[in-house]
Design an enzyme around this catalytic site. Sequence first.
Site, short mmCIF file in Angstrom:
data_model
loop_
_atom_site.label_atom_id
_atom_site.label_comp_id
_atom_site.label_asym_id
_atom_site.label_seq_id
_atom_site.Cartn_x
_atom_site.Cartn_y
_atom_site.Cartn_z
N ILE A 163 34.52 33.58 35.37
CA ILE A 163 34.20 34.85 36.14
C ILE A 163 34.11 36.20 35.46
CG2 ILE A 163 34.57 36.20 38.16
CD1 ILE A 163 33.58 33.57 38.84
N LEU A 164 35.16 36.42 34.62
CA LEU A 164 35.27 37.54 33.65
C LEU A 164 35.45 37.05 32.21
CD1 LEU A 164 38.12 39.56 35.46
CD2 LEU A 164 35.82 40.03 35.44
N GLY A 186 42.78 32.17 39.63
CA GLY A 186 42.50 33.36 40.60
C GLY A 186 42.04 34.65 39.84
N GLU A 187 41.97 35.81 40.40
CA GLU A 187 41.59 36.94 39.86
C GLU A 187 42.74 38.02 40.34
OE1 GLU A 187 38.92 37.04 38.22
OE2 GLU A 187 38.04 35.34 38.92
N CYS A 201 39.81 28.95 38.92
CA CYS A 201 40.08 27.76 38.42
C CYS A 201 40.75 26.84 38.95
CB CYS A 201 40.76 28.32 37.02
SG CYS A 201 39.60 29.49 36.09
N GLY A 216 34.46 37.50 55.51
CA GLY A 216 34.99 38.34 56.35
C GLY A 216 36.65 37.67 56.85
#
Length: 632
Positions: A56-57, A79-80, A2, A366
């Site tokens: 996202i969640l 964030g997460e 966000c 990556g």
Amino acid sequence: MCGISGFFNYSKACLSDEEALIVQMNEAIRHRGPDDSGTWVDRIRGVYFGHQRLSILDLSPRGRQPMISQRGTVIVYNGEVYNFNALKAEVDQHSFFSRTDTEVLLYLYEEHGHQCLNKLNGMFALAIWDETKGELFLARDRIGIKPLYYTIMNGVFAFSSEIKALLRLPWVKAELDEEALYHFLTFNKVFPPQTMFKNIEKVHPGYKMVVGEKGIKVYEPYWEVYYSDYSSLSVGEIENLVLTDLERSVQYRMVSDVPVGAFLSGGVDSSAITALMKNNTSSTINTYSIGFQNSPNYDELVYARKISKQFGTNHFEKIVTPQDILDFLPKIVDIYDEPLADATSIPIYFICQLARENGTIVVLTGDGADEIFCGYRKWMRYVQLNPFYALFFRLPEMMKSAAAGIYGRLCNNLTIYDILSSAAKGQFFWAGIPGFKEKTKHSVLRPDFITRLKNQDSYNQILCYRQSFEAILQNDRTRNYADWLCFLGLKAIVPNYYLYRADRLGMAHSIELRVPFLDHQFVELALSISGRWKIKKCEPKYILKKSLENILPQGTLYRKKQGFCVPLREWTGGFILDYIQRNLTSFCQDTGLFREKGLREQISQTKAGNTNHTFSLWNIYFLMSWFKRWLL
């Protein structure tokens, strides 16, 4: 992922229409979260929070921010936190109204205060209004995956995910920080706390901050790398540790209520992420790759296709054309309100666009593996040369200076010249300078600017990291030059270059990029592994490749690293040179910082076939565009 913003008028300064200001800050970062928007205000306390949501969640309105607890604690968060389900058990006495990690984080703070940060595994930038204490608490994740900027002026503290939101405040002026520019020319990036704007700073990775009624009262680290001792383990045991922990990290980053995909170049790092994702889901994974029209030397699509076929991914490709690049170049300075002269931004922009167009909102990358496992061949060369540097360093100063000067006049190997020059100055060698050398800066900067900055030495920027590194390794661990390169890569390069790039380009298309190699537990494991296992048998990233031998083909693991490169000189060399030539006189006059003669000399040499200035002229092109957009 966000966007957050807000301000705390702790001095009760007279401001006009504060609620309109927080809306304007929010609007400036709408691209970071197009799914929802929210504000919260406390006029009495002078606290204003804004949030842009990328869902996202828990995609329902219950996940909306700012989020407020029954106790009156308020959070905005970007964030997460991947281990939020496990942490939820620690605060199960609360009644949860959503399925978000945000709510778990809110209650963790109420139960554990600042110590809640030690429990989090994830990427985040957060601001919490503690109603009980009348304080604002802020923090940035350990590695610096999520950005957090702030300014404090005239009794008002303001923060945001991007500088452009802070510039919406009428008391925050867009003024150049000349010292930051001086160092930017050396490194092509700006280290915290500096930004290119005077009076605007960025929070260091792994730091927390408390703002009270008299301003900033706490600003300090809550995390530092911990080096474990793996000297008693066999190479096989280390390989198992690496693979197991990387798999855990990938599993964490697949938690989502929206589709999760991967960027796939066909190299070791992205292929490993794709393989481990496939091992942890029964669903088909979407993978994304970029190629360049009629440019086989820059194209890795054939390798990406092989990995996609092996793991049965739903693969998408985009072929970037010269016209795509020319159309994109003017947009780059809107995305980067803090400059980053990086040509690789071009393919990353288009691959992010490709993912969003095909419905993938969360993408694993990556990034970070090369820095924490010493994956660059030039780093391997530095490690090989370091013993000779150490011997040369012990020579008398006069001999060192003479040798460096003679070599510089007679030879053109910049790596060796950098090593000799560093030793001659009594400095440790820190893996080369990516931008302008000090001598070159003096030829392209005005004398009055050089005089103002005469006490500045870009070497001191790296010296701070070196001092931190040496303080950490005061135990019995034997220092290895590869250890230093990996530490510097993690601290200086990863957050201020690769993660900044990933955040801005992902957010430009409202997608969330996740980086399994930069899970902080995995980072500590990687950095704790001795350098002798990272470079072995003339193979960079040796231990990581060995750990992946059971899941990736030999051809992927041990083919020569190509890198994510761009046909910049071939496609845009003429365009960039023409732009610089047309605008150089006005740029030098308007900024009052650059010497037109010195830059025109570089242009002439480039036109004559000298390729040494290709990327320095790209930097000047970028700075011209950036100054015009943000400062002039």
